[in-house]
Design a protein around this motif. Structure first.
Motif, PDB file in Angstrom:
ATOM      1  N   ARG A  79       0.827  -1.214   0.000  1.00 15.50           N
ATOM      2  CA  ARG A  79       0.000   0.000   0.000  1.00 15.50           C
ATOM      3  C   ARG A  79       0.853   1.251   0.000  1.00 15.50           C
ATOM      4  NH1 ARG A  79      -4.256  -2.881   4.022  1.00 15.50           N
ATOM      5  NH2 ARG A  79      -5.534  -3.808   2.380  1.00 15.50           N
ATOM      6  N   ARG A  83      -4.520  -0.482  -5.142  1.00 13.67           N
ATOM      7  CA  ARG A  83      -5.311  -1.294  -4.250  1.00 13.67           C
ATOM      8  C   ARG A  83      -4.537  -2.569  -3.943  1.00 13.67           C
ATOM      9  NH1 ARG A  83      -9.650  -4.997  -3.805  1.00 13.67           N
ATOM     10  NH2 ARG A  83      -8.891  -5.952  -5.707  1.00 13.67           N
ATOM     11  N   GLU A 130      -5.535  -6.058  -1.630  1.00 11.75           N
ATOM     12  CA  GLU A 130      -6.444  -6.720  -0.695  1.00 11.75           C
ATOM     13  C   GLU A 130      -6.092  -8.195  -0.615  1.00 11.75           C
ATOM     14  OE1 GLU A 130      -8.627  -5.412   1.188  1.00 11.75           O
ATOM     15  OE2 GLU A 130      -8.830  -3.396   0.279  1.00 11.75           O
TER      16      GLU A 130
END
Ligand SMILES: Nc1ncnc2c1ncn2[C@@H]1O[C@H](COP(=O)(O)OP(=O)(O)OP(=O)(O)O)[C@@H](O)[C@H]1O
Ligand SMILES: [Mg+2]
Lengths: 251, 294
Positions: free
Chosen positions: B82, B89, B91
């Protein structure tokens, strides 16, 4: 119009079918072409309509030396020549109307105009009720009239007809000759091969006479020498016996 | 009717029926081959557009005691990603999703006992100065067991597959086209030979070679269009049937067989192109044969 100089024609390696032909057809002339069967009438006409090249000599058509013409030059000349073939050469899958329309189609005439002229001409030669008939369903004389209609429909400069009245009775023959005569008056040069002495006598024109491949020109109005009486006719032996070769007849 | 019939009785030739079927088969083969290559190309394209701009980071579970546990290493990796310039993005892929992905291959029982790697889905912003190689190096240094997968090798394989399929389809189309051209040449030559008396008559009446050629062009165009319609119809049935068959298999295993409107339009032009080719061939053949005549 047409000039033949020392023309000789031989088919394959056979004897010369035409020998030393010298001939000039003036524009607007009308000739009958006579001669015994096998004398070379059809062959002479074939040379005139550019369906064949001579074995020797020079042919010029409409002022062009044929030997010097390129392939692409022929269609223009040929479209100015109307031909009635001895065996008609109609297209069997086309109606009488479409057969006669062919020369106009090739010249790119519009369909409406084609139909009008073709129908009119077919009526004139007495085939008004056979417009859509296919040639195989027509009689010999009817086919001949379709062939004649096809040869004149485009008002050719030169009209060559090979026995055009061979299959019709004298009254229709007269009518067809009258058609050629009228075209002739309008300026068409005409050559008609025929055996019909009655027509030759009726229409006074010079004759091109072929005798075993050589040509002579006979002035208009010259009476035709009467045929000599056949002497000592003896039938072939096979026909002369009283019995058929395949047996006797059923009674 | 006037003007409806050809001067040459070509419609009555038996070569006509033969040519319709030849053309139908050829066009069928060409369309199916083209459709196959289109499906593969579309598949490769979709995968590529779905995958470029995306990376996956894989963190392997390690039984080694000296290494921090998987969850901790995952946290570190996420933080690193990040803070990396160009990444929009990052995740973690939920364990359940990973599970589901592998289930068809490994089965439930086995999966429960297996230590699964942690997967992190990474999106890279377009245009940003993102350096995959530098990131891979940093990751390897910072987190043991972490590996950056940018799918490049997999995509390259896919591209090669798609291109190969396109080449094969092209070869099929060329071969089939060549065979179709040869059949037209044969049919036209036969027609000219059968009808040579009529062709001669037309010439004597003053027909140009182009006029005679047009007769054949019209005739061949009719046959090719008829064959094309049959071939296209059969090909459409085949493609739709394949799609129906594919619809019953589990999603993800089978490639997406759907063709877009553009592809369908392209396939529909195949019979038209074939007809144009056949007509040109007919014209060329007639003119060639006739100019060699005396
Ligand atoms: N295509 C051909 N091949 C070979 N020989 C031919 C051919 N056409 C004609 N002949 C020969 O040429 C000679 C002249 O024939 P042609 O057809 O010109 O005669 P014709 O005067 O028209 O006869 P007819 O009055 O019977 O129609 C004949 O001996 C014939 O055998
Ligand atoms: Mg004759």
């Amino acid at each position: 119009m047409i000039r033949f100089e020392n023309i000789g024609l031989r088919y394959g390696s056979g004897p010369e079918a035409l020998r030393d032909i010298n001939l000039t057809l003036e524009p607007g002339s009308f000739h009958f072409l006579t001669g015994a069967s096998g004398a070379g009438k059809s062959s002479l006409l074939r040379l005139m309509y550019l369906g064949l090249r001579p074995s020797r000599g020079v042919i010029s058509v409409f002022g062009h030396d044929v030997a010097a013409l390129k392939r692409a030059d022929f269609p223009v000349l040929r479209r100015q020549i109307g031909v009635v073939f001895q065996n008609f050469r109609l297209l069997d899958h086309l109606s009488a109307l479409d057969n006669v329309a062919l020369p106009l189609r090739m010249a790119g005439v519009g369909e409406a105009e084609i139909r009008e002229h073709v129908v009119e001409l077919l009526h004139w030669v007495g085939l008004g009720d056979a417009l859509d008939a296919k040639p195989p369903t027509l009689s010999g004389g009817q086919q001949q009239r379709v062939a004649i209609a096809r040869s004149v429909i485009a008002r050719p400069r030169l009209l060559l007809a090979d026995e055009p009245t061979g299959n019709v009775d004298d009254s229709i023959g007269m009518r067809l000759l009258y058609l050629f005569e009228e075209l002739h008056k309008l300026g068409t040069t005409v050559v008609i091969a025929t055996h019909n002495e009655g027509l030759i006598a009726r229409f006074v024109h010079p004759r091109l006479h072929l005798e075993r491949g050589t040509l002579s020109v006979i002035a208009a109005g010259t009476p035709i020498a009467p045929l000599p009486m056949p002497t000592a006719m003896v039938l072939p032996a096979g026909l002369a016996t009283s019995q058929s070769l395949t047996g006797s007849w059923l009674t | 009717m006037i003007g409806q019939r050809l001067d040459l009785p070509l419609a009555e030739d038996s070569t006509g029926r033969f040519l319709v079927w030849i053309m139908a088969v050829m066009i069928y083969l060409a369309i199916v081959a083209l459709a196959g290559s289109m499906v593969l190309a579309g598949m490769a394209g979709r995968w590529e557009s779905g995958l470029t701009g995306r990376l996956t980071v894989q963190i392997a579970p390690m039984p080694d005691e000296s290494v921090p546990p998987l969850a901790q290493r995952t946290e570190v990796t996420l933080a690193l990603l990040r803070s990396t310039h160009g990444i929009t993005r990052a995740e973690q892929v939920a364990a359940a999703a990973t599970h589901k992905l592998l289930e068809p291959w490994l089965g439930n029982a086995l999966l429960d006992d297996l230590p699964l790697p942690a997967l992190i889905d990474v999106e890279v912003g377009s245009g940003a100065g993102f350096d995959a190689a530098a990131l891979a190096e940093r990751l390897a240094g910072a987190v043991p067991g972490a590996r950056l997968d940018n799918h490049a090798a997999w995509l390259a394989d896919l591209r090669i597959l798609a291109h190969t399929a396109q080449l094969v389809a092209l070869a099929v189309v060329v071969l089939v086209g060549g065979a179709a051209v040869a059949s037209v040449v044969f049919a036209v030559r036969t027609g000219l030979a059968i009808h040579s008396p009529v062709v001669e008559l037309l010439h004597i009446m003053g027909a140009t070679d182009a006029y005679v050629a047009r007769q054949f062009q019209t005739h061949i165009a009719g046959l090719a269009l008829r064959g094309g319609a049959v071939g296209l119809g059969l090909a459409a049935i085949t493609l739709l049937a394949l799609r129906l068959a594919a619809g019953d298999t589990p999603v993800g295993l089978m490639p997406d067989m759907t063709l877009g409107l553009r592809e369908w339009l392209a396939l529909i032009t195949v019979p038209l192109v074939a007809t144009a080719l056949a007509v040109l061939t007919a014209r060329w053949t007639v003119l060639r044969v006739l100019t060699r005549m005396p």
